[in-house]
Design a protein around this motif. Structure first.
Motif, mmCIF file in Angstrom:
data_model
loop_
_atom_site.group_PDB
_atom_site.id
_atom_site.type_symbol
_atom_site.label_atom_id
_atom_site.label_comp_id
_atom_site.label_asym_id
_atom_site.label_seq_id
_atom_site.Cartn_x
_atom_site.Cartn_y
_atom_site.Cartn_z
ATOM 1 N N MET A 67 0.826 -1.207 0.000
ATOM 2 C CA MET A 67 0.000 0.000 0.000
ATOM 3 C C MET A 67 0.860 1.257 0.000
ATOM 4 O O MET A 67 0.449 2.294 -0.540
ATOM 5 C CB MET A 67 -0.952 -0.008 1.195
ATOM 6 N N GLY A 68 2.056 1.180 0.572
ATOM 7 C CA GLY A 68 2.974 2.303 0.449
ATOM 8 C C GLY A 68 3.311 2.579 -1.006
ATOM 9 O O GLY A 68 3.386 3.735 -1.444
ATOM 10 N N LEU A 69 3.493 1.510 -1.787
ATOM 11 C CA LEU A 69 3.774 1.659 -3.216
ATOM 12 C C LEU A 69 2.573 2.219 -3.972
ATOM 13 O O LEU A 69 2.715 3.108 -4.824
ATOM 14 C CB LEU A 69 4.173 0.308 -3.805
ATOM 15 N N PHE A 70 1.393 1.702 -3.678
ATOM 16 C CA PHE A 70 0.204 2.188 -4.380
ATOM 17 C C PHE A 70 -0.068 3.657 -4.050
ATOM 18 O O PHE A 70 -0.482 4.431 -4.921
ATOM 19 C CB PHE A 70 -1.010 1.326 -4.027
ATOM 20 N N ARG A 71 0.169 4.054 -2.796
ATOM 21 C CA ARG A 71 -0.001 5.467 -2.447
ATOM 22 C C ARG A 71 0.980 6.337 -3.237
ATOM 23 O O ARG A 71 0.625 7.409 -3.736
ATOM 24 C CB ARG A 71 0.248 5.670 -0.946
ATOM 25 N N ARG A 72 2.227 5.860 -3.315
ATOM 26 C CA ARG A 72 3.240 6.621 -4.048
ATOM 27 C C ARG A 72 2.858 6.728 -5.524
ATOM 28 O O ARG A 72 2.987 7.792 -6.135
ATOM 29 C CB ARG A 72 4.606 5.952 -3.894
ATOM 30 N N LEU A 73 2.378 5.623 -6.089
ATOM 31 C CA LEU A 73 1.936 5.657 -7.482
ATOM 32 C C LEU A 73 0.805 6.663 -7.673
ATOM 33 O O LEU A 73 0.782 7.415 -8.650
ATOM 34 C CB LEU A 73 1.457 4.271 -7.917
ATOM 35 N N GLY A 416 -3.244 1.576 5.652
ATOM 36 C CA GLY A 416 -2.033 0.768 5.612
ATOM 37 C C GLY A 416 -1.985 -0.391 6.581
ATOM 38 O O GLY A 416 -1.014 -1.153 6.573
ATOM 39 N N LYS A 417 -3.017 -0.575 7.426
ATOM 40 C CA LYS A 417 -3.040 -1.670 8.391
ATOM 41 C C LYS A 417 -4.208 -2.602 8.096
ATOM 42 O O LYS A 417 -5.322 -2.162 7.823
ATOM 43 C CB LYS A 417 -3.173 -1.136 9.819
ATOM 44 N N VAL A 418 -3.939 -3.904 8.181
ATOM 45 C CA VAL A 418 -4.981 -4.899 7.932
ATOM 46 C C VAL A 418 -5.899 -5.005 9.146
ATOM 47 O O VAL A 418 -5.436 -5.088 10.290
ATOM 48 C CB VAL A 418 -4.357 -6.275 7.621
#
Length: 447
Positions: A67-73, A416-418
């Protein structure tokens, strides 16, 4: 712990006649609890999915990294015309993602959809817009959790359930606070009133009310924006839980203008903001697996997680592609190796338009690839096949006899947390409630 599936089966078989006689009651209780999709029950087995605590912790870790990657994208797309073109962001979508949302996180609520494999979960899609199922999940657990067989199993093993709706409410309130708000919000759940998910919206509304919040469900076409406030059923709305999908929102145009006007004017905090749309497109999985951007924009940790959890994905184009270090002509290679690939629209949901290469005739597969490569209206992606594993589940419509089922394990991710996991079952290649699959709650097992 001994194999929980075997233990559960032993407990079932020890008093099987009792559980067989109880099936009509269970099925009616599930219907009464709203566990149906257009009148079709989606709980088709008498067993939850069992997930070890360590497996849940692993899901939480890899989901947080991804999710860190998807947010950055999402942030990169906002500032890049090149990426907007790559993802085929339409003019209507550009208009919706332009306003600055009050919630600074573009992806506060998501669900990563995975298949179980011998090497752990492999994620094939991100439901980045309006992840469904949390209310259905808790309603089903409310029924199954009171079943004597399942209660006995939980007491013997220490298994526990997790209320996904608590994650929804906590996430909404976090978005509210992230927007700088401190008062107690009135919450709106909004999507079209003809949809089969309306029972879930009502379950969520009741959950919010039971926790002390003023909450309503309303069709977005019935909203008004007057005096600088968004109104639904006579109530001034502060916090919107948007379940209407962007594509379906755009189709209605002026009929849903009030919601967009309130959002654009920053009169409401909306979850998810419209900017979540960009990461929802499956072509983002091609970016994660190295297409167009390469991998230098990721940290080494992120690259390692992607390598373990994301299947090789590419946009369908008449071009060369790097496939695990080998350069291939994408279309001829995919045509000759149908058993290795799945073809998907980049911007659909519910299994719509998905073609499984190994279940398709060669001539039809090649024609689909050619059509996908030259379409001017819709982007497609090729995704490498995942070798799934099956589990036996006692079927309600087969006198509780076990049937091997593919498990689709989908963590709900809030900021970002499950918090909670959706489990879907299918005997074929597509695990999706919309396309006829089943859904069951998950029990977390001690290691």
């Amino acid at each position: 712990m001994h194999d929980p599936i075997k233990l559960y089966r032993q407990l079932l078989d020890a008093d099987k006649d009792r559980w067989l006689a109880d099936i009509p009651r269970v099925q009616q209780a599930l219907i009464d609890a709203g566990c149906h999709y257009s009148g079709r029950p989606f709980v088709k087995v008498l067993r939850p999915k069992f997930l070890q605590r360590s497996e849940y912790a692993y899901l939480d870790y890899v989901s947080g990294v991804l999710m860190g990657l998807f947010r950055r994208l999402s942030d990169m797309v906002q500032d890049s015309e090149d990426l907007k073109r790559y993802l085929a962001i339409s003019d209507g979508e550009r208009r919706l993602i332009a306003p600055e949302p009050l919630c600074p996180d573009p992806l506060p609520f998501t669900r990563l959809d995975s298949f179980a494999t011998v090497d752990g979960p492999r994620f094939v899609e991100l439901n980045g817009e309006a992840p469904a199922g949390a209310g259905f999940n808790d309603a089903a657990m409310g029924v199954l959790g009171e079943h004597p067989l399942i209660k006995d199993f939980m007491e013997r093993t220490g298994a526990r359930s997790m209320k996904a709706m608590d994650g929804v409410l906590d996430g909404l309130l976090k978005a509210w606070r992230a927007a700088g708000r401190r008062s107690r919000p009135t919450i709106l759940i909004t999507d079209y009133d003809h949809l089969p998910t309306v029972p879930e919206f009502l379950t969520l509304r009741d959950h919010f009310i039971a926790n002390g919040f003023d909450a309503v469900y309303e069709d977005p076409r019935a909203l008004t924006f007057e005096g600088g406030r968004l109104w639904a059923k006579g109530k001034a709305i502060d916090l919107v839980y948007r379940r209407v999908l962007t594509n379906e929102f755009l189709e209605k145009g002026a009929e849903v203008k009030a919601l967009f006007d309130a959002y654009e004017a920053q009169a409401v905090v909306m979850v998810n903001p419209f900017r979540s749309k960009t990461a929802h497109k499956k072509a983002c999985f091609a970016l994660l697996s190295g297409d167009h951007l390469g991998t230098d924009w990721m940290t080494r940790e992120e690259q390692a997680v992607v390598e373990r959890t994301i299947p090789w994905t590419r946009k369908v184009r008449d071009t060369k592609a790097d496939l695990h270090g080998e350069e291939v002509d994408l279309l001829p290679f995919a045509a000759a190796n149908a058993e290795r690939f799945v073809l998907k629209p980049s911007d659909e949901y519910g299994g719509k338009g998905v073609t499984v290469g190994w279940e398709c005739e060669a001539s039809a597969w090649e024609a689909l690839l050619q059509d996908a490569a030259r379409t001017d209206t819709e982007e497609y992606v090729l995704q490498e096949r995942i070798h799934t594993i099956e589990e036996p589940f006692p079927m309600l419509d087969r006198e509780l006899e076990d049937q091997p089922m593919i498990v689709d394990l989908d963590p709900y991710i809030y900021f970002g947390k499950v918090h909670g996991v959706l489990a879907r079952l299918a005997s074929g290649s597509l695990c999706n409630v919309t396309s006829g699959g089943g859904q069951i709650p998950v029990l977390i097992m001690p290691d």
